[in-house]
Design a protein around this motif. Structure first.
Motif, PDB file in Angstrom:
ATOM      1  N   SER A 105      28.143 -46.619  24.818  1.00  0.00           N
ATOM      2  CA  SER A 105      27.136 -46.441  26.012  1.00  0.00           C
ATOM      3  C   SER A 105      27.731 -46.871  27.464  1.00  0.00           C
ATOM      4  N   LEU A 106      28.630 -47.630  27.430  1.00  0.00           N
ATOM      5  CA  LEU A 106      29.427 -48.046  28.690  1.00  0.00           C
ATOM      6  C   LEU A 106      30.441 -47.071  28.929  1.00  0.00           C
ATOM      7  N   LYS A 107      30.565 -46.578  28.254  1.00  0.00           N
ATOM      8  CA  LYS A 107      31.851 -45.437  28.225  1.00  0.00           C
ATOM      9  C   LYS A 107      32.984 -46.116  28.906  1.00  0.00           C
ATOM     10  N   LYS A 108      33.454 -47.188  28.133  1.00  0.00           N
ATOM     11  CA  LYS A 108      34.697 -48.150  28.093  1.00  0.00           C
ATOM     12  C   LYS A 108      35.237 -48.277  26.790  1.00  0.00           C
ATOM     13  N   THR A 109      36.702 -48.470  27.077  1.00  0.00           N
ATOM     14  CA  THR A 109      37.388 -48.848  25.953  1.00  0.00           C
ATOM     15  C   THR A 109      38.220 -49.867  26.214  1.00  0.00           C
ATOM     16  N   TYR A 110      38.111 -51.005  25.286  1.00  0.00           N
ATOM     17  CA  TYR A 110      38.866 -52.178  25.439  1.00  0.00           C
ATOM     18  C   TYR A 110      39.805 -52.200  24.451  1.00  0.00           C
ATOM     19  N   GLU A 111      41.216 -52.633  24.817  1.00  0.00           N
ATOM     20  CA  GLU A 111      42.256 -52.649  23.836  1.00  0.00           C
ATOM     21  C   GLU A 111      42.739 -54.125  23.772  1.00  0.00           C
ATOM     22  N   SER A 112      43.242 -54.556  22.498  1.00  0.00           N
ATOM     23  CA  SER A 112      43.539 -55.932  22.319  1.00  0.00           C
ATOM     24  C   SER A 112      45.176 -55.836  22.528  1.00  0.00           C
ATOM     25  N   VAL A 113      45.622 -56.741  23.431  1.00  0.00           N
ATOM     26  CA  VAL A 113      47.169 -56.428  23.868  1.00  0.00           C
ATOM     27  C   VAL A 113      47.544 -57.653  24.329  1.00  0.00           C
ATOM     28  N   THR A 114      48.880 -57.750  23.995  1.00  0.00           N
ATOM     29  CA  THR A 114      49.846 -58.911  24.604  1.00  0.00           C
ATOM     30  C   THR A 114      50.555 -58.505  25.670  1.00  0.00           C
ATOM     31  N   TYR A 115      50.232 -59.201  26.916  1.00  0.00           N
ATOM     32  CA  TYR A 115      50.870 -58.724  28.007  1.00  0.00           C
ATOM     33  C   TYR A 115      51.216 -59.932  28.765  1.00  0.00           C
ATOM     34  N   SER A 116      52.382 -59.825  29.691  1.00  0.00           N
ATOM     35  CA  SER A 116      52.669 -60.733  30.770  1.00  0.00           C
ATOM     36  C   SER A 116      52.371 -60.334  31.734  1.00  0.00           C
ATOM     37  N   TYR A 117      52.067 -61.266  32.749  1.00  0.00           N
ATOM     38  CA  TYR A 117      51.638 -61.323  34.017  1.00  0.00           C
ATOM     39  C   TYR A 117      51.930 -62.540  34.744  1.00  0.00           C
ATOM     40  N   ASP A 118      52.528 -62.467  36.098  1.00  0.00           N
ATOM     41  CA  ASP A 118      52.519 -63.794  36.917  1.00  0.00           C
ATOM     42  C   ASP A 118      53.292 -64.828  36.107  1.00  0.00           C
ATOM     43  N   GLY A 119      54.183 -64.574  35.221  1.00  0.00           N
ATOM     44  CA  GLY A 119      55.201 -65.546  34.572  1.00  0.00           C
ATOM     45  C   GLY A 119      54.310 -65.824  33.316  1.00  0.00           C
ATOM     46  N   LYS A 120      53.320 -65.419  32.845  1.00  0.00           N
ATOM     47  CA  LYS A 120      52.520 -65.940  31.949  1.00  0.00           C
ATOM     48  C   LYS A 120      52.292 -64.962  30.803  1.00  0.00           C
ATOM     49  N   THR A 121      52.419 -65.156  29.544  1.00  0.00           N
ATOM     50  CA  THR A 121      52.209 -64.283  28.441  1.00  0.00           C
ATOM     51  C   THR A 121      50.877 -64.303  27.924  1.00  0.00           C
ATOM     52  N   LYS A 122      49.945 -63.476  27.628  1.00  0.00           N
ATOM     53  CA  LYS A 122      48.407 -63.482  27.422  1.00  0.00           C
ATOM     54  C   LYS A 122      48.246 -62.820  26.284  1.00  0.00           C
ATOM     55  N   SER A 123      47.387 -62.963  25.167  1.00  0.00           N
ATOM     56  CA  SER A 123      46.595 -62.125  24.311  1.00  0.00           C
ATOM     57  C   SER A 123      45.264 -61.914  24.641  1.00  0.00           C
ATOM     58  N   GLY A 124      44.899 -60.722  24.798  1.00  0.00           N
ATOM     59  CA  GLY A 124      43.393 -60.702  25.343  1.00  0.00           C
ATOM     60  C   GLY A 124      43.056 -59.093  25.330  1.00  0.00           C
ATOM     61  N   TYR A 125      41.913 -58.916  26.021  1.00  0.00           N
ATOM     62  CA  TYR A 125      41.324 -57.494  25.807  1.00  0.00           C
ATOM     63  C   TYR A 125      41.427 -56.957  27.496  1.00  0.00           C
ATOM     64  N   LEU A 126      42.021 -55.882  27.626  1.00  0.00           N
ATOM     65  CA  LEU A 126      42.075 -54.958  28.618  1.00  0.00           C
ATOM     66  C   LEU A 126      41.219 -53.647  28.514  1.00  0.00           C
ATOM     67  N   VAL A 127      40.544 -53.319  29.725  1.00  0.00           N
ATOM     68  CA  VAL A 127      40.135 -52.056  29.663  1.00  0.00           C
ATOM     69  C   VAL A 127      40.966 -51.110  29.850  1.00  0.00           C
ATOM     70  N   LEU A 128      40.839 -49.966  28.882  1.00  0.00           N
ATOM     71  CA  LEU A 128      42.077 -48.999  28.815  1.00  0.00           C
ATOM     72  C   LEU A 128      41.534 -47.849  29.733  1.00  0.00           C
ATOM     73  N   LEU A 129      42.247 -47.560  30.652  1.00  0.00           N
ATOM     74  CA  LEU A 129      41.775 -46.427  31.857  1.00  0.00           C
ATOM     75  C   LEU A 129      42.423 -45.060  31.599  1.00  0.00           C
ATOM     76  N   VAL A 130      43.829 -45.184  31.351  1.00  0.00           N
ATOM     77  CA  VAL A 130      44.851 -44.017  30.916  1.00  0.00           C
ATOM     78  C   VAL A 130      45.631 -44.529  29.790  1.00  0.00           C
ATOM     79  N   ASP A 131      45.607 -43.648  28.836  1.00  0.00           N
ATOM     80  CA  ASP A 131      46.218 -43.841  27.861  1.00  0.00           C
ATOM     81  C   ASP A 131      47.431 -42.692  27.494  1.00  0.00           C
ATOM     82  N   LYS A 132      48.591 -43.024  28.036  1.00  0.00           N
ATOM     83  CA  LYS A 132      49.654 -41.940  27.876  1.00  0.00           C
ATOM     84  C   LYS A 132      50.849 -42.541  27.408  1.00  0.00           C
ATOM     85  N   PRO A 133      51.785 -41.999  26.537  1.00  0.00           N
ATOM     86  CA  PRO A 133      53.045 -42.309  26.046  1.00  0.00           C
ATOM     87  C   PRO A 133      53.894 -42.762  27.123  1.00  0.00           C
ATOM     88  N   LYS A 134      53.890 -42.109  28.594  1.00  0.00           N
ATOM     89  CA  LYS A 134      54.849 -42.620  29.778  1.00  0.00           C
ATOM     90  C   LYS A 134      54.386 -43.881  30.202  1.00  0.00           C
TER      91      LYS A 134
END
Length: 225
Positions: A105-134
């Motif tokens: 109903s929200l037309k949104k997809t969240y992905e559980s990912v481990t990502y680094s930003y601003d010198g910190k590594t975090k495991s959490g949910y990000l909204v997936l806007l474009v999902d491509k191999p590149k």
């Protein structure tokens, strides 16, 4: 499709949720997505506003390769958790790397990912806007808890703590590395390793605004062609 482990699910649910009549609705999969959810600790103080960017309603979701009988979920942007309700209790679903939760109903997809930003590594949910191999495009939604103020006189009331939405953070992912979305054509040329003149032509002809989400999506889609 992964099958629900009914016997294991019931035993785990009984140990986790006692004799709750809703235990058969708990989804248990081979990798334990719902096998050991954590109970949400209730706040012992009054907080104004809401930690839910999509509203506090639990929504139907689809999770690829999992049973369709999953709990209705909602995203808590303050705790960075997917919540579901069992009886009168609230629980957090387990975070599984790469898991994609699609809210129809929200037309949104969240992905559980481990990502680094601003010198910190975090495991959490990000909204997936474009999902491509590149290049993929993600958005981080976040709520901050702000402190209220105490009245210094007898005429005004104390102000409660309150939730305030932080500015959305847009991230580009390539080869499991995350970078902040570029601010202009020059930065984009470096991030995407594309000829600057070619990029400038596309940005100009399509009137791309680097601060608008639809334009960000259009730009990343173009880069991936």
């Amino acid at each position: 499709m992964k099958k629900i482990l009914f016997i294991t699910g019931v035993l785990l649910a009984q140990s986790l949720f006692s004799q709750n009549s809703d235990i058969l609705n708990v989804v248990t999969t081979p990798d334990g997505f719902y096998s050991k959810p954590g109970r949400v600790t209730k706040e012992d103080r009054r907080i104004d506003g809401s930690p839910y960017v999509n509203g506090d309603k639990f929504e139907k979701v689809i999770i690829k390769d999992y049973s369709k009988n999953v709990q209705d979920l909602r995203y808590n942007a303050y705790r960075d958790e997917m919540e579901f309700k069992l009886g009168d209790e609230l629980y957090n679903a387990n975070k599984t790397e790469g898991l994609k939760v699609q809210f129809l109903s929200l037309k949104k997809t969240y992905e559980s990912v481990t990502y680094s930003y601003d010198g910190k590594t975090k495991s959490g949910y990000l909204v997936l806007l474009v999902d491509k191999p590149k290049f993929s495009l993600y958005k981080r939604e976040k709520m901050e808890l702000m402190g209220g103020t105490r009245s210094n006189n007898g005429f005004t009331k104390d102000a409660n703590d309150y939730y305030e939405r932080d500015k959305d953070l847009y991230l580009i992912a390539k080869d499991k590395k995350f970078l902040k979305f570029p601010k202009n054509t020059s930065e984009a040329s470096e991030v995407f390793s594309i000829d600057k003149k070619e990029l400038e032509s596309f940005v100009k002809s399509n009137k791309i605004n680097f601060n608008k989400e639809p334009d960000m999506i259009k730009l990343v889609e173009f880069i991936n062609k």
